[in-house]
Design a protein around this motif. Structure first.
Motif, PDB file in Angstrom:
ATOM      1  N   GLY A  32       0.810  -1.218   0.000  1.00 20.79           N
ATOM      2  CA  GLY A  32       0.000   0.000   0.000  1.00 20.79           C
ATOM      3  C   GLY A  32       0.839   1.261   0.000  1.00 20.79           C
ATOM      4  O   GLY A  32       0.543   2.221  -0.731  1.00 20.79           O
ATOM      5  N   ALA A  33       1.897   1.279   0.806  1.00 21.61           N
ATOM      6  CA  ALA A  33       2.753   2.463   0.868  1.00 21.61           C
ATOM      7  C   ALA A  33       3.440   2.726  -0.459  1.00 21.61           C
ATOM      8  O   ALA A  33       3.531   3.874  -0.921  1.00 21.61           O
ATOM      9  CB  ALA A  33       3.793   2.301   1.981  1.00 21.61           C
ATOM     10  N   PRO A 105      -7.023  -5.836  -7.510  1.00 18.22           N
ATOM     11  CA  PRO A 105      -8.123  -5.704  -6.539  1.00 18.22           C
ATOM     12  C   PRO A 105      -8.746  -7.033  -6.152  1.00 18.22           C
ATOM     13  O   PRO A 105      -9.142  -7.232  -5.000  1.00 18.22           O
ATOM     14  CB  PRO A 105      -9.132  -4.792  -7.253  1.00 18.22           C
ATOM     15  CG  PRO A 105      -8.741  -4.796  -8.680  1.00 18.22           C
ATOM     16  CD  PRO A 105      -7.273  -5.028  -8.714  1.00 18.22           C
ATOM     17  N   TRP A 106      -8.818  -7.971  -7.105  1.00 17.31           N
ATOM     18  CA  TRP A 106      -9.373  -9.282  -6.797  1.00 17.31           C
ATOM     19  C   TRP A 106      -8.429 -10.067  -5.891  1.00 17.31           C
ATOM     20  O   TRP A 106      -8.882 -10.761  -4.961  1.00 17.31           O
ATOM     21  CB  TRP A 106      -9.635 -10.054  -8.087  1.00 17.31           C
ATOM     22  CG  TRP A 106     -10.609  -9.357  -8.984  1.00 17.31           C
ATOM     23  CD1 TRP A 106     -10.334  -8.593 -10.080  1.00 17.31           C
ATOM     24  CD2 TRP A 106     -12.033  -9.319  -8.828  1.00 17.31           C
ATOM     25  NE1 TRP A 106     -11.484  -8.094 -10.632  1.00 17.31           N
ATOM     26  CE2 TRP A 106     -12.542  -8.526  -9.889  1.00 17.31           C
ATOM     27  CE3 TRP A 106     -12.919  -9.896  -7.906  1.00 17.31           C
ATOM     28  CZ2 TRP A 106     -13.914  -8.296 -10.032  1.00 17.31           C
ATOM     29  CZ3 TRP A 106     -14.272  -9.663  -8.061  1.00 17.31           C
ATOM     30  CH2 TRP A 106     -14.756  -8.870  -9.109  1.00 17.31           C
ATOM     31  N   LEU A 107      -7.115  -9.953  -6.150  1.00 20.99           N
ATOM     32  CA  LEU A 107      -6.137 -10.606  -5.278  1.00 20.99           C
ATOM     33  C   LEU A 107      -6.191 -10.025  -3.868  1.00 20.99           C
ATOM     34  O   LEU A 107      -6.151 -10.754  -2.873  1.00 20.99           O
ATOM     35  CB  LEU A 107      -4.726 -10.438  -5.854  1.00 20.99           C
ATOM     36  CG  LEU A 107      -4.410 -11.190  -7.145  1.00 20.99           C
ATOM     37  CD1 LEU A 107      -3.066 -10.730  -7.710  1.00 20.99           C
ATOM     38  CD2 LEU A 107      -4.399 -12.689  -6.911  1.00 20.99           C
ATOM     39  N   LEU A 108      -6.286  -8.696  -3.780  1.00 19.91           N
ATOM     40  CA  LEU A 108      -6.356  -8.035  -2.475  1.00 19.91           C
ATOM     41  C   LEU A 108      -7.626  -8.428  -1.727  1.00 19.91           C
ATOM     42  O   LEU A 108      -7.593  -8.663  -0.515  1.00 19.91           O
ATOM     43  CB  LEU A 108      -6.292  -6.518  -2.647  1.00 19.91           C
ATOM     44  CG  LEU A 108      -4.924  -5.939  -3.004  1.00 19.91           C
ATOM     45  CD1 LEU A 108      -5.056  -4.465  -3.392  1.00 19.91           C
ATOM     46  CD2 LEU A 108      -3.947  -6.078  -1.833  1.00 19.91           C
ATOM     47  N   GLY A 237      -6.230  -3.596   4.134  1.00 20.76           N
ATOM     48  CA  GLY A 237      -6.541  -4.447   2.987  1.00 20.76           C
ATOM     49  C   GLY A 237      -7.824  -4.029   2.292  1.00 20.76           C
ATOM     50  O   GLY A 237      -7.891  -3.981   1.056  1.00 20.76           O
ATOM     51  N   VAL A 238      -8.846  -3.698   3.068  1.00 18.53           N
ATOM     52  CA  VAL A 238     -10.116  -3.246   2.485  1.00 18.53           C
ATOM     53  C   VAL A 238      -9.924  -1.925   1.748  1.00 18.53           C
ATOM     54  O   VAL A 238     -10.426  -1.740   0.632  1.00 18.53           O
ATOM     55  CB  VAL A 238     -11.193  -3.104   3.585  1.00 18.53           C
ATOM     56  CG1 VAL A 238     -12.439  -2.402   3.036  1.00 18.53           C
ATOM     57  CG2 VAL A 238     -11.564  -4.475   4.143  1.00 18.53           C
ATOM     58  N   ALA A 239      -9.187  -1.000   2.380  1.00 17.73           N
ATOM     59  CA  ALA A 239      -8.948   0.303   1.748  1.00 17.73           C
ATOM     60  C   ALA A 239      -8.199   0.148   0.427  1.00 17.73           C
ATOM     61  O   ALA A 239      -8.534   0.794  -0.575  1.00 17.73           O
ATOM     62  CB  ALA A 239      -8.169   1.209   2.700  1.00 17.73           C
ATOM     63  N   LEU A 240      -7.177  -0.723   0.413  1.00 18.88           N
ATOM     64  CA  LEU A 240      -6.426  -0.958  -0.822  1.00 18.88           C
ATOM     65  C   LEU A 240      -7.312  -1.597  -1.893  1.00 18.88           C
ATOM     66  O   LEU A 240      -7.230  -1.243  -3.074  1.00 18.88           O
ATOM     67  CB  LEU A 240      -5.228  -1.879  -0.539  1.00 18.88           C
ATOM     68  CG  LEU A 240      -3.996  -1.245   0.094  1.00 18.88           C
ATOM     69  CD1 LEU A 240      -2.977  -2.332   0.423  1.00 18.88           C
ATOM     70  CD2 LEU A 240      -3.383  -0.209  -0.818  1.00 18.88           C
TER      71      LEU A 240
END
Length: 248
Positions: A32-33, A105-108, A237-240
């Motif tokens: 994320g960073a 996004p699907w992987l996350l 994780g949700v935010a990403l």
């Protein structure tokens, strides 16, 4: 890099090391960073593997007594882990950033769900079966492909698969998971370095910060409930996931 970016990456590295020492999920923070710092997703993913690697080494050393007694029984799993990681990391390098970004996004989302379900996925059986059964070999092969390709949530996924297919005490499974994780990560790093996709300046900032965070994680473990840290990681994780779905 600006001072702000350096501070962001250092903080992500530090807290990544800390949460890995307590609850796991540090990849969410480093990935994320680097995303916020403008690093392309393939490079951010590859660099996260390098940043997490010292933690895998120290975790493996912490379980050395357990591993030294059982490593021969896991040789087949070690071999398929190497093969699967090669396949997963080469698969990643075969994609371009736009293609990988559409998958991210699907992987996350999947990794976040697996991480959130971690307490329920943690095996509770103490009945130990052969580590080289067809089910354990196939399960580990698929897990190692995922680990070489992306990696977030790999530890929880591997622990769950090993628990279902091999059984045994939690410490036995965790020791086996750590040993296999270091092989998967090491192979992926070699492939990523050879492919020239590692963001070295960012890695140099985060690696020592992650080492300090891992040390501090022991102190934090005595003062911060693991549940709090777990749900903080889930929130990241949700935010990403939302960020990649919206911007993809």
């Amino acid at each position: 890099m600006t001072i702000t970016t350096i501070l962001l990456l250092a903080a992500a590295g530090f807290f990544s090391g800390a949460v890995n020492a307590i609850a796991g999920g540090g990849t969410f923070l480093t990935f994320g960073a680097m995303t916020l710092a403008g690093i392309p997703p393939i490079s951010a993913n590859a660099t996260s593997s390098i940043v997490q690697f010292p933690g895998y080494v120290t975790s493996t050393l912490a379980y050395w007594d357990e591993i030294s007694k059982r490593w021969r029984s896991a040789l087949v799993l070690a071999v398929v882990s190497v093969i699967g990681s090669i396949g997963g990391s080469l698969w990643l390098l075969s994609l371009d950033n736009p293609s990988f970004r559409q998958i991210v996004p699907w992987l996350l989302a999947a990794a976040t769900a697996i991480f959130a379900a971690g307490p329920w996925l943690t095996p509770k059986t103490t009945i130990e079966r052969s580590a080289n059964s067809p089910a354990s070999v196939i399960g580990q092969f698929l897990t190692s492909i995922y680990g070489g390709f992306f990696g977030a949530g790999m530890g929880i996924m591997m622990l769950a698969v090993l628990g279902v297919t091999t059984g045994g005490s939690y410490h036995h499974l965790n020791a086996l998971k750590n040993m296999l994780a270091i092989l998967i990560a090491a192979v992926a790093i070699v492939v990523f370095v050879s492919g020239g996709v590692v963001a070295w300046p960012q890695a140099i900032v985060m690696i020592p910060a992650g080492a300090l965070g891992g040390y501090a994680g022991v102190w934090m473990a005595r003062r911060v409930p693991q549940t709090v840290l777990r749900w903080c990681v889930v929130a990241v994780g949700v935010a990403l996931t939302v960020y990649y779905f919206v911007t993809g």
